[in-house]
Design a protein around this motif. Sequence first.
Motif, mmCIF file in Angstrom:
data_model
loop_
_atom_site.group_PDB
_atom_site.id
_atom_site.type_symbol
_atom_site.label_atom_id
_atom_site.label_comp_id
_atom_site.label_asym_id
_atom_site.label_seq_id
_atom_site.Cartn_x
_atom_site.Cartn_y
_atom_site.Cartn_z
ATOM 1 N N LEU A 1 13.035 5.268 -9.428
ATOM 2 C CA LEU A 1 11.741 5.241 -8.730
ATOM 3 C C LEU A 1 11.518 6.558 -7.998
ATOM 4 N N GLU A 2 12.575 7.062 -7.365
ATOM 5 C CA GLU A 2 12.460 8.318 -6.631
ATOM 6 C C GLU A 2 12.156 9.468 -7.582
ATOM 7 N N GLU A 3 12.902 9.458 -8.659
ATOM 8 C CA GLU A 3 12.809 10.506 -9.652
ATOM 9 C C GLU A 3 11.424 10.554 -10.305
ATOM 10 N N THR A 4 10.874 9.363 -10.548
ATOM 11 C CA THR A 4 9.550 9.272 -11.153
ATOM 12 C C THR A 4 8.456 9.662 -10.159
ATOM 13 N N GLY A 5 8.854 9.790 -8.899
ATOM 14 C CA GLY A 5 7.877 10.148 -7.880
ATOM 15 C C GLY A 5 7.106 8.957 -7.339
ATOM 16 N N LEU A 6 7.603 7.765 -7.614
ATOM 17 C CA LEU A 6 6.919 6.569 -7.114
ATOM 18 C C LEU A 6 7.259 6.304 -5.657
ATOM 19 N N SER B 1 9.719 7.835 -2.085
ATOM 20 C CA SER B 1 10.648 8.805 -1.503
ATOM 21 C C SER B 1 11.847 8.010 -1.023
ATOM 22 N N TRP B 2 13.017 8.590 -1.117
ATOM 23 C CA TRP B 2 14.225 7.831 -0.756
ATOM 24 C C TRP B 2 15.208 8.749 -0.060
ATOM 25 N N ASP B 3 15.483 8.439 1.183
ATOM 26 C CA ASP B 3 16.500 9.195 1.914
ATOM 27 C C ASP B 3 17.218 8.241 2.830
ATOM 28 N N GLY B 4 18.404 7.817 2.397
ATOM 29 C CA GLY B 4 19.162 6.864 3.192
ATOM 30 C C GLY B 4 18.409 5.552 3.318
ATOM 31 N N ARG B 5 18.132 5.142 4.536
ATOM 32 C CA ARG B 5 17.459 3.860 4.723
ATOM 33 C C ARG B 5 15.958 3.976 4.569
ATOM 34 N N ASP B 6 15.482 5.198 4.548
ATOM 35 C CA ASP B 6 14.039 5.393 4.516
ATOM 36 C C ASP B 6 13.523 5.427 3.089
ATOM 37 N N LYS B 7 12.828 4.353 2.713
ATOM 38 C CA LYS B 7 12.258 4.273 1.371
ATOM 39 C C LYS B 7 10.769 4.010 1.504
ATOM 40 N N ARG B 8 9.928 4.969 1.086
ATOM 41 C CA ARG B 8 8.477 4.813 1.225
ATOM 42 C C ARG B 8 7.787 4.892 -0.130
ATOM 43 N N ILE B 9 6.751 4.089 -0.245
ATOM 44 C CA ILE B 9 5.963 4.116 -1.481
ATOM 45 C C ILE B 9 5.054 5.340 -1.458
ATOM 46 N N LEU B 10 5.106 6.147 -2.505
ATOM 47 C CA LEU B 10 4.275 7.352 -2.575
ATOM 48 C C LEU B 10 2.963 7.083 -3.301
ATOM 49 N N ARG B 11 3.049 6.342 -4.416
ATOM 50 C CA ARG B 11 1.807 5.994 -5.114
ATOM 51 C C ARG B 11 1.941 4.608 -5.731
ATOM 52 N N THR B 12 0.793 4.008 -6.042
ATOM 53 C CA THR B 12 0.792 2.675 -6.642
ATOM 54 C C THR B 12 1.248 2.777 -8.099
ATOM 55 N N PRO B 13 2.201 1.903 -8.496
ATOM 56 C CA PRO B 13 2.715 1.976 -9.871
ATOM 57 C C PRO B 13 1.656 1.620 -10.908
ATOM 58 N N ALA B 14 1.693 2.331 -12.006
ATOM 59 C CA ALA B 14 0.759 2.075 -13.111
ATOM 60 C C ALA B 14 1.495 1.346 -14.236
ATOM 61 N N PRO B 15 0.746 0.725 -15.143
ATOM 62 C CA PRO B 15 1.397 -0.023 -16.239
ATOM 63 C C PRO B 15 2.379 0.831 -17.039
ATOM 64 N N PRO C 1 0.836 -1.202 0.000
ATOM 65 C CA PRO C 1 0.000 0.000 0.000
ATOM 66 C C PRO C 1 0.872 1.254 0.000
ATOM 67 N N PRO C 2 0.380 2.383 -0.486
ATOM 68 C CA PRO C 2 1.125 3.633 -0.408
ATOM 69 C C PRO C 2 1.472 3.957 1.042
ATOM 70 N N GLY C 3 2.652 4.479 1.247
ATOM 71 C CA GLY C 3 3.100 4.778 2.601
ATOM 72 C C GLY C 3 3.936 3.663 3.199
ATOM 73 N N ALA C 4 3.861 2.489 2.604
ATOM 74 C CA ALA C 4 4.614 1.355 3.145
ATOM 75 C C ALA C 4 6.116 1.585 2.991
ATOM 76 N N VAL C 5 6.883 0.979 3.881
ATOM 77 C CA VAL C 5 8.337 1.124 3.858
ATOM 78 C C VAL C 5 8.952 -0.045 3.091
#
Lengths: 322, 322
Positions: free
Chosen positions: B74-79, B81-95, B45-49
Amino acid sequence: MFFIISYKYRSAMPGGQQRKKDMARSDARYREAYNTLLDHCATLPPGAVLPAESALSAIAGVSRTVIRRCLSRLEETGLISWDGRDKRILRTPAPEDRIVLADGHGASDDLERRFLDWILRFDVPANTPLSVAELSRNFDVPQHELKEFLAGLSRFGLVARRKQGGWMLLGFTREFAVELSDFRTVLELNAISHVIDAPVDHPVWPRLREIRAAHLALRSRIDTDFHEFSKLDEAFHEAVNSVVKNRFVAEFQKVISLIFHYHYMWDKTHEKIRNAAAIGEHLAIIDALEARDGDAARDAARRHLKTSKTTLLSSLRAHEFA
Amino acid sequence: MFFIISYKYRSAMPGGQQRKKDMARSDARYREAYNTLLDHCATLPPGAVLPAESALSAIAGVSRTVIRRCLSRLEETGLISWDGRDKRILRTPAPEDRIVLADGHGASDDLERRFLDWILRFDVPANTPLSVAELSRNFDVPQHELKEFLAGLSRFGLVARRKQGGWMLLGFTREFAVELSDFRTVLELNAISHVIDAPVDHPVWPRLREIRAAHLALRSRIDTDFHEFSKLDEAFHEAVNSVVKNRFVAEFQKVISLIFHYHYMWDKTHEKIRNAAAIGEHLAIIDALEARDGDAARDAARRHLKTSKTTLLSSLRAHEFA
DNA sequence: GTATCGCTTTTAATTATTTAATACTGTTTT
DNA sequence: AAAACAGTATTAAATAATTAAAAGCGATAC
């Protein structure tokens, strides 16, 4: 156009010799051909006319392209005059006219032996990743040659590609040794059958007589010289297999004999007893062969190969627990 | 330093995709890994680590280096967020977030079959020089793969290096065919012996029963369907040889069966009579096997293999005078 | 103290470049 | 006229150079 003409002037560039960096492909062929041509010129008196380019290419065993490059240099050095078909020797070449051969990797031909030697001697374990770069350094062989070599070995199931790139050593597992021994048995029993059918004037018969004598001689001094058996073993199996004229068999035999040979050399447990027993087994095979008793020969061979297999396996086990 | 950081920005360069010219090595691994990572993200889900880099590398089956490159994108596409160890899903990937896989050479795996097919189908004569460049074009396989392939074939004595560079096709000479047949006979007779010793519950027995039925069925309609025999022949020999579990045998069997298979397919002289006879020979072998009569089975096999050899040789002769 | 990351070093796949081989063409020689 | 030959152009093979990927190594956060 410019491409060809430039040959004439290239070697006149500062430095004379090409920078190594620019050489994608080595010009060893040109260098060797040049020296060969010098040798040829040395046999002719000054003023003599050199043969056609195609004839020279036949002499040196290279293409006309290389010959023309050589002629350019010869002209430039003042050794010959060159105008179209007219090529005349101006002076007799001196030793200092030769170009030095960049010391190439003469190591390539022996690679198979050295590679197997390394695996067996250092007992490299199964599933070891092989680094082409590292092997290339250690064996002093260009990387692409090593890749081709490994590709060849993969046909014997000794190595395989890894998905993440590179190669991996598969053997020497127990399964490998078993399958190798079994395969050897198949080939060797076939060879025995061939020997039985060999005509009386076949060179294998005097050879076997020699080998029998060598066995008897070694048996009489086995207490001190038992380590000499390894050579005798190789000679015996080589003699038997020489009767089979088959490229597939020969190719395998090379690898098989190498592996068994090394194991005989390095597995030192009960070496004297083992070798004494093997001498007896060999003699039994030779007896049956000379009596032209096929069944007895095959039985004797089967016994001997079974012993060999056991020895190979136990030497692996010994390494495992070491 | 710059080298690695540049990953983050490289894909942002004009064009987005790298110019083919700059790519010494394809980034197919990265592309596949990226899509795999998208699939993984889709399950969360979005927000997951997201898990650690090393964990992700295990998931995608690639190195951390590739994972980091994927994360950058992934970060660049906005999918994410990435900062060091913290990687969170921002949105669900589309085809449409997937990257297209540059259509690579899927042709590589099938190379052996296609190469032998070419040699046999076009009856490429012995001592034909093989050009790696040309083969590379025709088979749509990178040159270095072809070189490795040829290096492997040289172990079977089918090709060899030329002194002036490149490779040369050695077989298909008469000698090659004879030696191949002989070798096949050795392997096959060994297989027959193994079948005889196979336990009653071994899968080979039901398989042989099936094959016998198929032979009988084909015999009843041989006048019209005789060309179907080729498949049956392959199935029969495959079944017999499957009992021998040996990597060396298996490797050779691949080549051998291919060659004999093609010759059965293309040599059209007396095809119906030949196939009818071969069916009889196969049935004789099966009978002897099921009766557990080793000597009879080996004799029957020897007869059949002799016929095979004769057929192979006569088909070569037919080509010679064509 | 240990798992994880940022960065560096090393390796392998693949392209690019250089040398060599070969094919082609017109000319000279016999 | 035919064969032999040199000049030119094209193609291929060997191998260096380049890039992607993997492996390694402290540093750092938990």
